[in-house]
Design an enzyme around this catalytic site. Structure first.
Site, PDB file in Angstrom:
ATOM      1  N   ARG A  23       0.944  -1.336   0.054  1.00 43.64           N
ATOM      2  CA  ARG A  23      -0.098  -0.049   0.089  1.00 43.64           C
ATOM      3  C   ARG A  23       0.908   1.362  -0.112  1.00 43.64           C
ATOM      4  NH1 ARG A  23      -2.815  -1.475   5.361  1.00 43.64           N
ATOM      5  NH2 ARG A  23      -0.761  -1.865   5.823  1.00 43.64           N
ATOM      6  N   GLN A  46       1.256  25.713  19.565  1.00 41.80           N
ATOM      7  CA  GLN A  46       0.922  26.313  18.103  1.00 41.80           C
ATOM      8  C   GLN A  46       1.652  25.684  17.051  1.00 41.80           C
ATOM      9  OE1 GLN A  46       1.802  30.793  18.318  1.00 41.80           O
ATOM     10  NE2 GLN A  46       2.631  30.684  16.489  1.00 41.80           N
ATOM     11  N   ARG A  59      14.294  32.836   4.426  1.00 39.61           N
ATOM     12  CA  ARG A  59      13.581  33.325   5.648  1.00 39.61           C
ATOM     13  C   ARG A  59      14.388  32.953   6.909  1.00 39.61           C
ATOM     14  NH1 ARG A  59       7.641  33.942   5.249  1.00 39.61           N
ATOM     15  NH2 ARG A  59       6.977  33.302   2.917  1.00 39.61           N
ATOM     16  N   HIS A  62      15.783  33.737  12.608  1.00 39.81           N
ATOM     17  CA  HIS A  62      14.626  34.311  13.741  1.00 39.81           C
ATOM     18  C   HIS A  62      14.738  33.386  14.816  1.00 39.81           C
ATOM     19  CE1 HIS A  62      12.170  35.039   9.873  1.00 39.81           C
ATOM     20  NE2 HIS A  62      12.916  36.230  10.175  1.00 39.81           N
ATOM     21  N   LYS A  72      11.389  24.548  18.018  1.00 41.02           N
ATOM     22  CA  LYS A  72      10.700  24.212  17.020  1.00 41.02           C
ATOM     23  C   LYS A  72      10.960  22.786  16.273  1.00 41.02           C
ATOM     24  CE  LYS A  72      10.882  28.920  15.649  1.00 41.02           C
ATOM     25  NZ  LYS A  72      11.436  29.922  14.403  1.00 41.02           N
ATOM     26  N   HIS A 119      16.820  30.267  13.692  1.00 43.22           N
ATOM     27  CA  HIS A 119      16.524  29.466  12.614  1.00 43.22           C
ATOM     28  C   HIS A 119      15.951  30.252  11.157  1.00 43.22           C
ATOM     29  CE1 HIS A 119      13.250  27.095  10.338  1.00 43.22           C
ATOM     30  NE2 HIS A 119      14.145  26.245  10.337  1.00 43.22           N
ATOM     31  N   TYR A 132       5.857  24.235  10.876  1.00 43.07           N
ATOM     32  CA  TYR A 132       6.316  24.158  12.165  1.00 43.07           C
ATOM     33  C   TYR A 132       5.536  23.703  13.324  1.00 43.07           C
ATOM     34  CZ  TYR A 132       8.889  28.049   9.605  1.00 43.07           C
ATOM     35  OH  TYR A 132       9.506  28.993   8.708  1.00 43.07           O
ATOM     36  N   ASP A 169      14.400  40.734   7.283  1.00 41.57           N
ATOM     37  CA  ASP A 169      15.567  39.886   7.559  1.00 41.57           C
ATOM     38  C   ASP A 169      16.812  40.283   6.749  1.00 41.57           C
ATOM     39  OD1 ASP A 169      13.663  38.121   8.518  1.00 41.57           O
ATOM     40  OD2 ASP A 169      13.468  36.707   6.795  1.00 41.57           O
TER      41      ASP A 169
END
Length: 177
Positions: A23, A46, A59, A62, A72, A119, A132, A169
């Protein structure tokens, strides 16, 4: 699941261990007990998603400052990214060092980013989506960042072509250790 600790203690690559048959396959992608056993956060109140239309989108880098620091679990659900973490923990023997790994929808691999790390990622193909799981709710006043090309870290990104970066950024100042 297969857990591989990176050269930066506390950051882990997490890969599903596939059980295959005619499968397709079945695999766990998260188990709170397995995460907690390794000292990793196991509660994620979250979840967020980032869609990136173009290859070369960058990106980051942060993080969220204490007392709202966050861990995360980052997974690429469409396309592919070069995912990077930088250790910013005061007193850490690997402070200011970075680690990068390719995450893709095909590999289903994830990167666990502990508190105290910045990150970011660069997309490798058009139409990339990143999912995330986050250990702390977003707190705008605690949002911080370090510049993706700061010479203090020397991150080697995979491509300089067609880079798409937000003004925010690109404007973070040089890191002051």
């Amino acid at each position: 699941m297969i857990f591989t600790e990176t050269p930066l203690p506390g950051a882990w690559v997490v890969e599903p261990e596939r059980v295959q048959d005619e499968r397709g396959f079945f695999a766990r992608t998260f188990d709170a007990d397995e995460f907690a056993r390794r000292g990793m956060r196991a509660e994620f109140p979250q979840c967020s998603v980032s869609f990136n239309a173009r290859a070369g989108t960058l990106r980051g880098m942060h993080y969220q400052a204490a007392p709202h620091a966050e861990a995360k679990l980052v997974r690429c659900t469409a396309g592919a990214v070069y995912d990077v973490v930088v250790d910013l923990r005061p007193g850490s023997p690997t402070r200011m060092r970075w680690f990068g790994v390719e995450l893709s929808a095909e590999s289903r691999r994830a990167l666990y980013v502990p508190e105290g790390f910045a990150h970011g990622f660069q997309t490798l193909v058009d139409g990339t989506e990143v999912f995330y799981q986050i250990s702390a709710r977003y707190h705008a006043a605690s949002g911080r960042g370090v510049r993706w090309d700061d010479p203090a870290f020397g991150i080697r990104w995979p491509s300089a072509d067609a880079r798409v970066i937000s003004d925010r950024d690109g404007a973070y100042p040089d890191f002051a250790p």
